[in-house]
Design an enzyme around this catalytic site. Structure first.
Site, mmCIF file in Angstrom:
data_model
loop_
_atom_site.group_PDB
_atom_site.id
_atom_site.type_symbol
_atom_site.label_atom_id
_atom_site.label_comp_id
_atom_site.label_asym_id
_atom_site.label_seq_id
_atom_site.Cartn_x
_atom_site.Cartn_y
_atom_site.Cartn_z
ATOM 1 N N GLY A 66 0.804 -1.219 0.000
ATOM 2 C CA GLY A 66 0.000 0.000 0.000
ATOM 3 C C GLY A 66 0.836 1.267 0.000
ATOM 4 N N SER A 67 0.339 2.267 0.704
ATOM 5 C CA SER A 67 0.927 3.609 0.622
ATOM 6 C C SER A 67 2.304 3.730 1.262
ATOM 7 C CB SER A 67 -0.024 4.628 1.259
ATOM 8 O OG SER A 67 -1.210 4.712 0.508
ATOM 9 N N THR A 68 2.764 2.717 1.979
ATOM 10 C CA THR A 68 4.158 2.783 2.447
ATOM 11 C C THR A 68 5.108 2.888 1.257
ATOM 12 O OG1 THR A 68 4.301 0.358 2.518
ATOM 13 C CG2 THR A 68 3.678 1.472 4.562
ATOM 14 N N PHE A 69 4.678 2.370 0.078
ATOM 15 C CA PHE A 69 5.505 2.427 -1.122
ATOM 16 C C PHE A 69 5.640 3.856 -1.654
ATOM 17 C CE2 PHE A 69 6.733 -1.758 -1.551
ATOM 18 C CZ PHE A 69 7.239 -2.065 -2.802
ATOM 19 N N LYS A 70 4.748 4.745 -1.238
ATOM 20 C CA LYS A 70 4.877 6.139 -1.665
ATOM 21 C C LYS A 70 6.168 6.754 -1.139
ATOM 22 C CE LYS A 70 -0.117 6.687 -1.987
ATOM 23 N NZ LYS A 70 -1.353 7.145 -1.340
#
Length: 582
Positions: A305-309
């Protein structure tokens, strides 16, 4: 007869008499010589016969010895010799010397069926002590008069041994063995692993120890009963207990399918604690469920999820094509190849890079990813170790998954955490590289000095980019989705990630995989903490996204373990005034 005639007659008789005696003497001499020759030949034959007999006897003995050397044991069981059954395994200790795994002496029950008088009576007596004994199987073993060895029950307690001895059953005996004992039970089960009934490592660091040569030595019969040098891990049992407690409570409280967490030393790559729940008790691994055997932290892959941002923005900043002060148009959704990319918390405005991070904008992150080519994007994630199998001592490490062919839509979705599945542990390792000055350090479950860490560290981003990422983590921790992870006195920064899970080939917005990637104290990061919550159905304030599930888990871990880890709280000027007043 005249005198002369008489004289001639006597002379003639004397002549014949003399010739007769000479003949007898010659005959007797020849006879003696023949007899001596026959006796010599007979003696030689007797000596030759004795020599031949001796050679024959010793030849037979030598042949039998060779035969015995190549003949297998007569026993019907394939058990190893007693000394090999008693072979020691090294103790496994935490970084402070606390025991995680050790050997204890025990005995196992065996039978020699050819010496058992009454199998029925023997089974009946044994069952009176061993209530879980398989009666039918035991009877079949004892009723076979051709069998000379059969295991009946492995690893008995001293009380059971004493009671069976009192029964006085013929043909029943005990063999000494060693049993592996884990004082902490399931506390560190996925790290330590477990052994089978023959004391062979089957998972975790127990398997790692065997892979370092212990298994080969045991197979060659070169192990002994002598104590071995303990194996010390990087794990801190005190912190491990806290992490295990937090993930266990989170699974129950949030009604989740699974939970997990890891605490990682940013500067050395040492894993200080790691837990995945459900788990199992290594003292009795067979009693656990199959879900408990899976180490979700290292052997499970998930779309993070958004941890990859965090990685996408770091890529843009490190390339020089994106600056913190830049703004990107997030006023409207992106439509590409029949897909629509939109924000969960849409601001419908131009957003700066910190705002994209704070509001977790999919649109803004996609625009940052678009500043890179697909090969550049793929190369950056590979450099961070997110697309390759992680290299560490733990045997249970899963390979990440990614599209066979990266297209534009893949690049866009991967930028905000959909389309690539990695393990939570390697996500934490890559996250550490973002805030530790830009160095990727492969994780280790063994103690590692700073010098050793420096020798294996690889620079993946610049110091400037790392400093900017620390700022973004801090900004989001204070004003964004990371506020629920804050602990007074310990500046916690991080990034949430809420990913819809794939069900039957489609994303289901009702089932989430939540994660929180954090570092503290963010002004000078010492540790990374990553938590996840798989398919929660409840959370703080009734929410089921990462800020209400995974973030509070980070808060609880840091609140309870920071002092143990040696991190001093900083309450600013107010704290200094309080100390002066005392």
């Amino acid at each position: 007869m005249s005198f002369l005639s008489r004289l001639m007659l006597l002379k003639s008789q004397a002549h014949f008499s003399s010739n007769g005696q000479k003949g007898d003497i010659a005959s007797n001499g020849a006879s003696f010589k023949g007899s001596r020759k026959r006796k010599g030949e007979l003696a030689r034959k007797r000596v030759g016969l004795i020599i031949f007999g001796s050679l024959l006897v010793y030849g037979v003995i030598g042949g039998r010895l060779v035969q015995y050397g190549y003949t297998q044991s007569d026993t019907t069981s394939s058990i190893p010799p007693t000394d090999r059954l008693m072979a020691s395994r090294p103790d496994i200790l935490d970084r402070n010397g606390d025991v995680l795994a050790t050997d204890i002496r025990t005995v196992s029950l065996f039978a020699e069926p050819n010496k058992v008088v009454d199998p029925d009576e023997a089974v009946e007596k044994l069952h009176s002590v061993l209530s879980d004994l398989d009666i039918k199987s035991t009877y079949r073993k004892l009723a076979n008069p051709q069998s000379r060895f059969q295991w009946l029950k492995r690893q008995l307690t001293p009380k059971q041994q004493s009671e069976i001895l009192a029964l006085g059953i013929p043909g029943i005996g005990f063999r000494p063995e060693k049993r592996r004992f884990y004082p902490g039970g399931p506390t560190a089960s996925h790290i330590v692993g477990y052994v089978n009934i023959d004391n062979h490592g089957m998972a975790g660091m127990e398997k790692y120890v065997d892979q370092q040569g212990l298994a080969a030595l045991a197979a060659a019969g070169m192990t002994s009963n002598a104590p071995l040098e303990p194996v010390k891990l990087s794990i801190d049992l005190r912190v491990q207990n806290i992490v295990h407690d937090v993930v266990q409570n989170a699974m129950v409280n949030y009604k989740a399918k699974g939970t997990g967490a890891v605490v990682l030393d940013i500067k050395t790559g040492e894993v200080l604690a790691m837990a995945s729940y459900p788990d199992f008790d290594p003292n009795d691994p067979a009693s656990g469920s199959e879900d408990g055997w899976l180490n979700r932290m290292a052997n499970g892959t998930f779309e993070m999820g958004s941890t990859f941002k965090s990685f996408t923005i770091a890529m843009g900043l490190d390339s020089g094509r994106v600056k913190l002060t830049d703004s990107f148009d997030a006023t409207r959704a992106i439509r590409l190849g029949g897909f629509t990319i939109q924000d969960f918390h849409g601001r419908h405005a131009w957003l700066t890079v910190p705002e994209i991070f704070k509001y977790s904008s999919n649109i803004g992150t996609a625009k940052i990813a678009d500043t890179q080519t697909i090969p550049e994007h793929k190369a950056f994630l590979t450099k961070l170790g997110l697309l390759t199998k992680m290299d560490t001592e733990l045997p249970e490490i899963k390979m990440p998954s990614q599209p066979r062919e990266w297209k534009k839509i893949n690049q866009i979705t991967i930028s905000f955490g959909h389309g690539v599945a990695t393990t939570p542990l390697q996500t934490a390792v890559a996250g550490a590289a973002l805030v530790n000055g830009g160095y990727l350090i492969e994780p280790t479950f063994l103690p590692r000095t700073q010098e050793q860490a420096n020798a294996v560290a690889e620079r993946v981003i610049s110091e400037k980019t790392s400093k900017e990422m620390r700022y973004l983590f801090d900004y989001n921790g204070k004003e964004g989705s990371g506020r629920n992870a804050r602990v007074p006195g310990f500046d916690v920064g991080g990034k949430t990630g809420t990913a819809d899970k794939v069900v039957n080939g489609r994303y289901d917005s009702k089932l989430n995989f939540n994660a929180f990637l954090a570092a503290f104290p963010i002004s000078d990061p010492q540790y990374v903490v990553l938590t996840f919550c798989d398919e929660p159905h409840d959370g703080e304030n009734g929410g089921t996204i990462a800020s209400y599930t995974a973030a509070p888990m980070v808060r609880d871990i840091i609140r309870r373990s920071a002092a143990i880890l040696g991190v001093e709280p900083d309450f600013g000027d107010l704290g200094s005034n309080l100390l002066v007043s005392y």
